[in-house]
Design an enzyme around this catalytic site. Structure first.
Site, PDB file in Angstrom:
ATOM      1  N   SER A  46      19.609  60.260  72.709  1.00  0.00           N
ATOM      2  CA  SER A  46      18.527  59.949  71.733  1.00  0.00           C
ATOM      3  C   SER A  46      18.577  58.659  70.894  1.00  0.00           C
ATOM      4  CB  SER A  46      17.929  61.085  71.022  1.00  0.00           C
ATOM      5  OG  SER A  46      19.095  61.486  69.972  1.00  0.00           O
ATOM      6  N   LYS A  48      13.817  64.464  62.779  1.00  0.00           N
ATOM      7  CA  LYS A  48      14.366  62.906  62.519  1.00  0.00           C
ATOM      8  C   LYS A  48      13.887  62.305  61.556  1.00  0.00           C
ATOM      9  CE  LYS A  48      17.160  63.093  66.873  1.00  0.00           C
ATOM     10  NZ  LYS A  48      17.376  62.161  67.943  1.00  0.00           N
TER      11      LYS A  48
END
Length: 351
Positions: free
Chosen positions: A236, A281
């Protein structure tokens, strides 16, 4: 008497609570992780400095016990993920970790390709062998190979791709033997494996040794780039890796003095892909004080949207999370590496 009963009840509850900490469930709990500055992680020889920061973002994840499962059920921004959504059928913890490390290495290679191509800098690949992602139980390879091993020769032959290896093996018959040279824990070893026919799955009727495999390639660039990612797994961080590498390769500072976080996989052609846990996040980036957060503007395929109508793009999820936590951080949608560079190039220097 009543006091003794109350004491016993409290003692029993305390014992049960303590015991619940050691009983693992078939679930994982994810929480907001951290935003890590990339300049100390990524180093391009002779690269340019930056006035601001480019940051990757992470999610904390651990196996659920009874206590953490109950807590995650009632807390915002903690998610419970069934084990079978993370790991493949019969995949061991070791194989899962190896797969995550491979995803990270592949992500780094993709990021280098994208950044060096954009900066018009040279790079090439050196083929190292066949990387063992996993080993099938009850198949011949399980006797000598482990996930993370690298096969370098078969019967003395070197191959230039995993496809060549597969073609060589499939010309043989069940019961035939092949001699492997492989690397395990940085030590070269040899072993002989007798081929066996697959009884199920996509390979049913074919012969093989019983491994999941990919190409193991080393990317060599000019100037050299090193990336310290020992404690980070998964794909990611690809987008943010590519931006940091490109920023060090080029004279103009993309950051303009701002703190820029983000997430998203990166493909060799620069496309940004969907990731999991983006709302967590967003929280990590906000806690670090980021000014901007790049989110994948992915499109949900119609067939997946039909079976999972609740699914939204990462960008929509990130916007929703930003609104819920009340952050002033700008959420920016990106479909490609070029989208992110173009956005940053248009920014005015931070005062």
């Amino acid at each position: 008497m009543a006091k003794k009963i109350t004491y016993r009840i409290l003692t029993a509850a305390a014992i049960l609570l303590a015991a619940s900490m050691f009983i693992n469930l078939p679930y994982y709990v994810t929480k907001p992780g951290a935003a890590h500055e990339l300049e100390p992680i990524v180093h391009v020889d002779g690269g340019f400095d930056e006035k601001g920061k480019l940051m990757l973002t992470t999610v904390r994840m651990g196996r659920a016990n009874i206590y953490s499962y109950v807590v995650a059920k009632v807390r915002d921004f903690e998610e419970i993920i069934p084990e079978d959504q993370l790991k493949g059928e019969e995949e061991t913890d070791e194989e899962y970790n190896v797969r995550q490390l491979y995803y990270m290495e592949n992500s780094k290679n993709n990021a280098i390709q994208v950044a060096y191509r954009a900066a018009k800098k040279p790079y090439h690949f050196k083929y190292k062998g066949i990387y063992v992602l996993d080993v099938y139980p009850k198949m011949p390879a399980s006797k000598i190979l482990k996930a993370g091993d690298r096969i370098t020769t078969v019967d003395g032959h070197k191959f230039e791709s995993s496809e060549q290896f597969i073609a060589y093996v499939q010309k043989k018959s069940a019961g035939d033997s092949i001699k492997l040279t492989y690397v395990h824990d940085d030590k070269e070893k040899t072993g002989t494996i007798k081929l066996k026919e697959f009884n199920s799955g996509e390979s049913e009727g074919k012969v093989g040794i019983g491994i999941g495999l990919v190409d193991d390639r080393e990317l060599i660039s000019t100037p050299p780039v090193t990336m310290k990612t020992d404690e980070i797994g998964g794909p990611s961080a690809g987008l943010m890796f590519s931006l940091e590498i490109y920023n060090q390769l080029t004279k103009e500072d993309l950051t303009k003095g701002m703190d820029i976080a983000g997430t998203g996989t990166i493909s060799p052609d620069g496309k940004v892909g969907r990731i999991g846990g983006i709302q967590l996040k967003v929280m990590a980036a906000d806690k670090k004080g980021a000014d901007i957060f790049f989110a994948p503007d992915d499109e949900i395929p119609p067939e997946i949207k039909k079976s999972h109508p609740e699914l939204q793009s990462n960008y929509v999820e990130a916007k929703k999370a930003a609104k819920e936590i009340g952050t002033d951080m700008k959420i920016v949608p990106v479909k490609t590496f070029d989208d992110a560079v173009e956005y940053l190039n248009k920014l005015s220097p931070h005062k």
